[in-house]
Design an enzyme around this catalytic site. Structure first.
Site, PDB file in Angstrom:
ATOM      1  N   HIS A 102      -7.744  -2.959   2.686  1.00  0.00           N
ATOM      2  CA  HIS A 102      -7.209  -4.169   2.057  1.00  0.00           C
ATOM      3  C   HIS A 102      -6.183  -4.865   2.951  1.00  0.00           C
ATOM      4  O   HIS A 102      -5.937  -6.046   2.787  1.00  0.00           O
ATOM      5  CB  HIS A 102      -6.623  -3.842   0.685  1.00  0.00           C
ATOM      6  CG  HIS A 102      -7.677  -3.653  -0.366  1.00  0.00           C
ATOM      7  ND1 HIS A 102      -8.313  -4.710  -0.974  1.00  0.00           N
ATOM      8  CD2 HIS A 102      -8.244  -2.538  -0.880  1.00  0.00           C
ATOM      9  CE1 HIS A 102      -9.198  -4.254  -1.845  1.00  0.00           C
ATOM     10  NE2 HIS A 102      -9.198  -2.933  -1.801  1.00  0.00           N
ATOM     11  N   GLN A 127       0.833  -1.208   0.000  1.00  0.00           N
ATOM     12  CA  GLN A 127       0.000   0.000   0.000  1.00  0.00           C
ATOM     13  C   GLN A 127       0.870   1.261   0.000  1.00  0.00           C
ATOM     14  O   GLN A 127       0.549   2.247  -0.643  1.00  0.00           O
ATOM     15  CB  GLN A 127      -0.926  -0.015   1.226  1.00  0.00           C
ATOM     16  CG  GLN A 127      -1.995   1.058   1.196  1.00  0.00           C
ATOM     17  CD  GLN A 127      -3.006   0.857   0.062  1.00  0.00           C
ATOM     18  OE1 GLN A 127      -3.277  -0.286  -0.324  1.00  0.00           O
ATOM     19  NE2 GLN A 127      -3.555   1.934  -0.461  1.00  0.00           N
ATOM     20  N   GLU A 135     -16.998   3.719  -4.866  1.00  0.00           N
ATOM     21  CA  GLU A 135     -16.261   2.604  -5.480  1.00  0.00           C
ATOM     22  C   GLU A 135     -17.186   1.407  -5.632  1.00  0.00           C
ATOM     23  O   GLU A 135     -17.298   0.576  -4.737  1.00  0.00           O
ATOM     24  CB  GLU A 135     -15.057   2.214  -4.602  1.00  0.00           C
ATOM     25  CG  GLU A 135     -13.947   3.246  -4.583  1.00  0.00           C
ATOM     26  CD  GLU A 135     -12.646   2.718  -3.973  1.00  0.00           C
ATOM     27  OE1 GLU A 135     -12.597   1.555  -3.532  1.00  0.00           O
ATOM     28  OE2 GLU A 135     -11.681   3.490  -3.943  1.00  0.00           O
ATOM     29  N   ALA A 189      -5.560   4.911  -0.398  1.00  0.00           N
ATOM     30  CA  ALA A 189      -5.401   5.142   1.044  1.00  0.00           C
ATOM     31  C   ALA A 189      -3.925   5.237   1.392  1.00  0.00           C
ATOM     32  O   ALA A 189      -3.089   4.612   0.740  1.00  0.00           O
ATOM     33  CB  ALA A 189      -6.048   4.010   1.820  1.00  0.00           C
ATOM     34  N   SER A 229      -5.551   1.495   4.735  1.00  0.00           N
ATOM     35  CA  SER A 229      -6.286   0.759   3.696  1.00  0.00           C
ATOM     36  C   SER A 229      -6.984  -0.458   4.286  1.00  0.00           C
ATOM     37  O   SER A 229      -6.374  -1.250   5.007  1.00  0.00           O
ATOM     38  CB  SER A 229      -5.338   0.281   2.594  1.00  0.00           C
ATOM     39  OG  SER A 229      -6.025  -0.612   1.738  1.00  0.00           O
ATOM     40  N   TRP A 263     -16.861  -1.266  -7.055  1.00  0.00           N
ATOM     41  CA  TRP A 263     -16.159  -2.554  -7.114  1.00  0.00           C
ATOM     42  C   TRP A 263     -15.639  -3.031  -5.768  1.00  0.00           C
ATOM     43  O   TRP A 263     -15.169  -4.151  -5.632  1.00  0.00           O
ATOM     44  CB  TRP A 263     -14.968  -2.431  -8.086  1.00  0.00           C
ATOM     45  CG  TRP A 263     -14.005  -1.363  -7.662  1.00  0.00           C
ATOM     46  CD1 TRP A 263     -13.001  -1.497  -6.737  1.00  0.00           C
ATOM     47  CD2 TRP A 263     -13.967  -0.001  -8.102  1.00  0.00           C
ATOM     48  NE1 TRP A 263     -12.349  -0.284  -6.581  1.00  0.00           N
ATOM     49  CE2 TRP A 263     -12.904   0.654  -7.412  1.00  0.00           C
ATOM     50  CE3 TRP A 263     -14.716   0.738  -9.030  1.00  0.00           C
ATOM     51  CZ2 TRP A 263     -12.596   1.998  -7.600  1.00  0.00           C
ATOM     52  CZ3 TRP A 263     -14.395   2.074  -9.210  1.00  0.00           C
ATOM     53  CH2 TRP A 263     -13.354   2.692  -8.517  1.00  0.00           C
TER      54      TRP A 263
END
Ligand SMILES: [Zn+2]
Length: 217
Positions: free
Chosen positions: A135, A107, A188, A128, A133, A190
Site C-alpha cells: 500500500h 502502516q 485476500e 505487513a 506493505s 479484496w
C-alpha cells in the site's frame, strides 16, 4: 574410472542444487531495500522493503464516485481504476476503493496495533510490517462490492466481475489462495495490485503470483 568419478561429482552437485532450491526462505529474513520504488512492477513483500521516507511523487485522488472517502493512488492507477469501476457499473456491479496509499507511518501504527492486540504471530499473518506493505507504493487498492464489506468481498457479485476483468485494466489479485508460501500473505480476495495491462494479462492467463512472474522474467 576418472569419468566415473566426474559423473558422481556432477550427480552430488545436482542433488545439492535441487535441495538448495527447495529450501524454504524464512519470511523477514535476509531482507533487501527496494531500488525501483517508482516502477509499476516493483516487488514489495516480506523480503523487499521500501525506505521509510518513500512516498510516490504522483499521488492523485480517486473520484469520490468510486471510493468510500478521499483515497489516493498513483496517477496511472487512478485512471485505470476509475475506468474499471465505471465499466463495472455499466455491467451492473459496484466496485469501491476502501484502502489505497498508506504511508510508512500509518502502516507502522497499524502493525503495532495488531501486535499489541493480538500478538506478533497474528500481526504478521494479517498485516505487513512497515516498509513491507504494498500500500506504500500507491499501486494497491482494497475494494468492496455491493455488500459494502471488503472482508466479505468474495461473497459479492462484484468479486465475480473482478475475477474476470481486473487484468483488462492492469490489475491482479495479488494474494491468491494456495500461494501463501510464495507471497507470504493469506488469501485476500479484496486486494488488487496495479502492474499494467501486459503483465496483468500474463499473470492472469498463467495464474502466477507477481513473485513468480518477475522470477521468470
Ligand atoms: Zn490491501
Amino acid at each position: 574410472m576418472y569419468k566415473k568419478k566426474i559423473r558422481i561429482i556432477l550427480f552430488i552437485l545436482l542433488i545439492l542444487t535441487i535441495n538448495h532450491d527447495n529450501q524454504k526462505r524464512e519470511f523477514y529474513q535476509n531482507i533487501t531495500p527496494i531500488k525501483n520504488p517508482n516502477s509499476n512492477l516493483v516487488l514489495v513483500n516480506k523480503f523487499h522493503y521500501l525506505p521509510s521516507n518513500y512516498i510516490p511523487y504522483d499521488l492523485e485522488k480517486i473520484d469520490v464516485k468510486y471510493a468510500n472517502d478521499h483515497k489516493y493512488v498513483r496517477k496511472e492507477v487512478k485512471n485505470a481504476f476509475e475506468q474499471l469501476s465505471h465499466e463495472a457499473k455499466q455491467d451492473g456491479y459496484q466496485i469501491i476503493a476502501v484502502s489505497t496509499f498508506r504511508s510508512y507511518r500509518y502502516q507502522k501504527n497499524l502493525y503495532q496495533y495488531y501486535v499489541k492486540e493480538k500478538g506478533k504471530k497474528y500481526a504478521d499473518n494479517c498485516s505487513a510490517r512497515p516498509g513491507h506493505s504494498e500500500h506504500q507504493t500507491g499501486l494497491s487498492i482494497d475494494v468492496m462490492g455491493e455488500n459494502m464489506d471488503y472482508d466479505r468481498f468474495e461473497d459479492s457479485n462484484a468479486f465475480t466481475w473482478m475475477k474476470r476483468h481486473a487484468h483488462e485494466y492492469g490489475f491482479i489479485l495479488r494474494y491468491p489462495s494456495g500461494k501463501e508460501h510464495i507471497t507470504g500473505f493469506k488469501y485476500e480476495p479484496w486486494h488488487y495490485r496495479y502492474v499494467g495491462k501486459e503483465a496483468a494479462t500474463t499473470i492472469y492467463e498463467k495464474q502466477l503470483t507477481l513473485e513468480e512472474y518477475l522470477h521468470k522474467k
